[in-house]
Design an enzyme around this catalytic site. Sequence first.
Site, PDB file in Angstrom:
ATOM      1  N   TRP A 158      41.355  26.779  18.725  1.00 59.72           N
ATOM      2  CA  TRP A 158      40.715  26.119  19.905  1.00 59.72           C
ATOM      3  C   TRP A 158      40.931  27.285  21.039  1.00 59.72           C
ATOM      4  O   TRP A 158      40.145  27.703  21.676  1.00 59.72           O
ATOM      5  CB  TRP A 158      41.342  24.914  20.404  1.00 59.72           C
ATOM      6  CG  TRP A 158      40.448  24.298  21.687  1.00 59.72           C
ATOM      7  CD1 TRP A 158      39.384  24.696  22.273  1.00 59.72           C
ATOM      8  CD2 TRP A 158      40.831  23.093  22.295  1.00 59.72           C
ATOM      9  NE1 TRP A 158      38.943  24.098  23.321  1.00 59.72           N
ATOM     10  CE2 TRP A 158      39.895  22.993  23.544  1.00 59.72           C
ATOM     11  CE3 TRP A 158      41.952  22.144  22.233  1.00 59.72           C
ATOM     12  CZ2 TRP A 158      40.109  21.825  24.333  1.00 59.72           C
ATOM     13  CZ3 TRP A 158      41.926  21.015  23.058  1.00 59.72           C
ATOM     14  CH2 TRP A 158      40.632  20.934  23.787  1.00 59.72           C
ATOM     15  N   ASP A 167      42.061  26.085  11.699  1.00 56.98           N
ATOM     16  CA  ASP A 167      41.328  24.965  12.173  1.00 56.98           C
ATOM     17  C   ASP A 167      40.475  25.455  13.561  1.00 56.98           C
ATOM     18  O   ASP A 167      41.158  26.022  14.093  1.00 56.98           O
ATOM     19  CB  ASP A 167      42.143  23.799  12.672  1.00 56.98           C
ATOM     20  CG  ASP A 167      41.172  22.557  13.208  1.00 56.98           C
ATOM     21  OD1 ASP A 167      40.704  21.780  12.348  1.00 56.98           O
ATOM     22  OD2 ASP A 167      41.032  22.617  14.318  1.00 56.98           O
ATOM     23  N   TYR A 196      33.880  25.948  19.967  1.00 57.20           N
ATOM     24  CA  TYR A 196      34.950  26.448  20.567  1.00 57.20           C
ATOM     25  C   TYR A 196      34.448  28.140  21.062  1.00 57.20           C
ATOM     26  O   TYR A 196      34.564  28.925  20.073  1.00 57.20           O
ATOM     27  CB  TYR A 196      36.219  26.832  19.464  1.00 57.20           C
ATOM     28  CG  TYR A 196      37.070  25.399  19.156  1.00 57.20           C
ATOM     29  CD1 TYR A 196      36.850  24.320  19.919  1.00 57.20           C
ATOM     30  CD2 TYR A 196      38.038  25.418  18.109  1.00 57.20           C
ATOM     31  CE1 TYR A 196      37.530  23.063  19.577  1.00 57.20           C
ATOM     32  CE2 TYR A 196      38.743  24.337  17.781  1.00 57.20           C
ATOM     33  CZ  TYR A 196      38.501  23.252  18.569  1.00 57.20           C
ATOM     34  OH  TYR A 196      39.088  22.101  18.200  1.00 57.20           O
ATOM     35  N   HIS A 248      33.498  16.100  14.299  1.00 59.55           N
ATOM     36  CA  HIS A 248      34.209  16.083  15.802  1.00 59.55           C
ATOM     37  C   HIS A 248      34.319  15.253  16.762  1.00 59.55           C
ATOM     38  O   HIS A 248      33.599  15.052  17.770  1.00 59.55           O
ATOM     39  CB  HIS A 248      33.562  17.589  16.218  1.00 59.55           C
ATOM     40  CG  HIS A 248      34.802  18.381  17.195  1.00 59.55           C
ATOM     41  ND1 HIS A 248      34.388  19.575  17.591  1.00 59.55           N
ATOM     42  CD2 HIS A 248      35.907  18.087  17.649  1.00 59.55           C
ATOM     43  CE1 HIS A 248      35.389  19.917  18.332  1.00 59.55           C
ATOM     44  NE2 HIS A 248      36.509  19.067  18.559  1.00 59.55           N
ATOM     45  N   SER A 265      37.314  14.064  12.688  1.00 60.70           N
ATOM     46  CA  SER A 265      38.477  14.368  13.710  1.00 60.70           C
ATOM     47  C   SER A 265      38.277  13.073  14.679  1.00 60.70           C
ATOM     48  O   SER A 265      37.290  12.887  15.222  1.00 60.70           O
ATOM     49  CB  SER A 265      38.294  15.728  14.255  1.00 60.70           C
ATOM     50  OG  SER A 265      39.305  15.940  15.471  1.00 60.70           O
TER      51      SER A 265
END
Length: 328
Positions: free
Chosen positions: A21, A51, A56, A122, A153
């Site tokens: 991220w 990940d 992002y 997500h 997630s």
Amino acid sequence: MKQRILGRTGQSVSQIGFGAWAIGGTWGEVSIQDAEAALHAALDAGITFIDTADVYGDGRSEKIIAKVLNERGGERPYVATKLGRRLSPHVAQGYTAKNLNEFIDRSLENLQTDSLDLVQLHCPPTEIYYTPEVFSVMDDMVAAGKIRHYGVSVEKVEEGLKALEFANVSSIQLIYNIFRQRPAELLLHEAKRRDVGIIARVPLASGLLTGKMRADTAFSADDHRAFNRNGEAFDKGETFSGVPYDVALDAVEDIRRFVTGDVTMAMFALRWILMNENVTVVIPGSKSKAQSEANARASEIAALSDETMIALKSIYQEKIAPWVHQRW
């Protein structure tokens, strides 16, 4: 670097991963050169799990990963990405087969691969966990060869427990750290029982558990630690684990006395997570070569004592739990 098995995928991955991220955006400015150096250093240190997500940096993170992996060649690490947050508005009705396939096609292009190792929904709206048609779309993409495995997630423990009801969910990613201990009560055990991997994100509570922040620490305008403390842009639990900044700083000082020798507080906090064998991989973020190298070393330090674990639980229950335990 020690390894653990990522649930029913059967994939062996490093117990410390690379959270990408920070090299994408909303963590302040990170140059392409620093981002690439951070990722190279992580891979050099034996990290085999990365990940990322399609949002992002609007694909920047995925593209940096592809560039570095292509430069290195050889055996590729296991790369997990995410989809869904490109929807605007981000509502359950947008989780259609058309949209999800378009997101996957974009990530395939960004990561320069023919098939994605692991794709995670997500942090979708809670309604999605009651919409089996969405999980059927993911099954169809596995059958088509676009993705090998999929997971979710989640923001809340309850969402993770609901996700476990879907037979082909291979992993659950969630916030788990010294400031967010509730998942250990039930969810982590249930995931292990059902052979579902656990990916622990926000392990350092957005940097608080590095012990380096102070009351006057300043964050740049494009850093979520400046603009999302109250959930202005996304779930506030993603920023400082949802703990008020002053409350967290006070608790950090209590934790600091248990950190000894040449172990940093960040390493200590990562090792605390790994004490739970139901966690597969921890994904601290990194914006530099030095941070990547330090994160990787957390895999090597000695286990925390029972007395230390009890003390950390007490600090959580007294100072942190009232702010977060029942919210997520």
